[in-house]
Design an enzyme around this catalytic site. Structure first.
Site, short mmCIF file in Angstrom:
data_model
loop_
_atom_site.label_atom_id
_atom_site.label_comp_id
_atom_site.label_asym_id
_atom_site.label_seq_id
_atom_site.Cartn_x
_atom_site.Cartn_y
_atom_site.Cartn_z
N ASP A 10 6.11 4.97 3.19
CA ASP A 10 6.11 6.41 3.38
C ASP A 10 7.37 6.95 2.71
OD1 ASP A 10 6.32 9.03 4.27
OD2 ASP A 10 6.26 8.52 6.40
N ILE A 11 7.22 7.71 1.66
CA ILE A 11 8.38 8.21 0.90
C ILE A 11 9.30 9.07 1.76
CG2 ILE A 11 7.31 10.31 -0.03
CD1 ILE A 11 8.66 9.56 -2.75
N ASP A 34 3.08 17.15 -0.35
CA ASP A 34 3.86 18.39 -0.31
C ASP A 34 3.88 18.97 1.10
OD1 ASP A 34 5.41 20.45 -1.43
OD2 ASP A 34 3.66 21.62 -1.99
N SER A 121 0.48 14.11 -8.72
CA SER A 121 -0.81 14.66 -9.16
C SER A 121 -2.03 13.79 -8.87
CB SER A 121 -0.80 15.03 -10.65
OG SER A 121 -0.01 16.17 -10.88
#
Length: 183
Positions: A10-11, A34, A121
């Site tokens: 998990d960033i 985001d 993306s």
């Protein structure tokens, strides 16, 4: 020697100097990563995004902006705006390359020693994961040696599919100037 890491995690829980957010043009939060970053970073980061939106109209596709990381385990957030995938005929590959290169440029500009990148993306924006990984890795590996401050880049993949794609690509790279570490 520069280092490039591949980690499945998990960033938002990974401690680095700068976390790259896969942002939308408004910088006001959207879907996917985001949304999660905006929720976890808190009000100070949100205020800076609102200010950037008001002063600059957000951030164009392919560009990046820097804010505080708020409550995340980093000092900075770099909001990189990747393209929506339409059909590959609307400059999407170049815009994705630009998003990665501008985010790395911003990381160096703020003297971030370590920076983590998500798969920009590939989620709600629909960019094909294999093509996106090739662009991300190619861009970072070609540009990283130019920068004095960024010493380590972490590609953080949450989904199995992206992790395996990145692992396959990175496993076949032999660069004497960059140490590649796969976890």
């Amino acid at each position: 020697m520069k280092k490039v890491h591949l980690i499945q995690a998990d960033i938002t829980a990974f401690a680095v100097h700068a976390i790259v957010n896969s942002a939308n043009k408004s910088l006001l939060g959207g879907g996917g990563l985001d949304y999660v970053i905006h929720k976890k970073a808190g009000p100070l980061m949100k205020e800076e995004c609102v200010r950037l939106n008001q002063e600059k109209g957000g951030c164009p596709t392919g560009q990046a902006e820097v804010t505080t990381a708020g409550n995340l385990p980093a000092k900075y957030l770099i909001h990189a705006v990747g393209p929506r995938w339409l059909d590959g005929e609307h400059n999407e590959p170049q815009l994705l390359c630009d998003a990665y290169s501008n985010a790395l440029f911003k990381a160096n500009e703020i003297h971030a020693l370590t920076v983590s990148f998500p798969c920009i993306s590939t989620g709600v924006y629909g960019f094909p994961p294999q093509k996106a990984a090739e662009i991300a890795i190619g861009t970072i590996l070609s540009m990283l040696p130019q920068y004095d401050h960024v010493a380590e880049v972490f590609f953080i993949c949450r989904e199995d599919e992206n992790y395996l794609i990145y692992k396959n690509i990175l496993s076949n790279i032999d660069d004497p100037n960059i140490q590649i570490l796969i976890s």
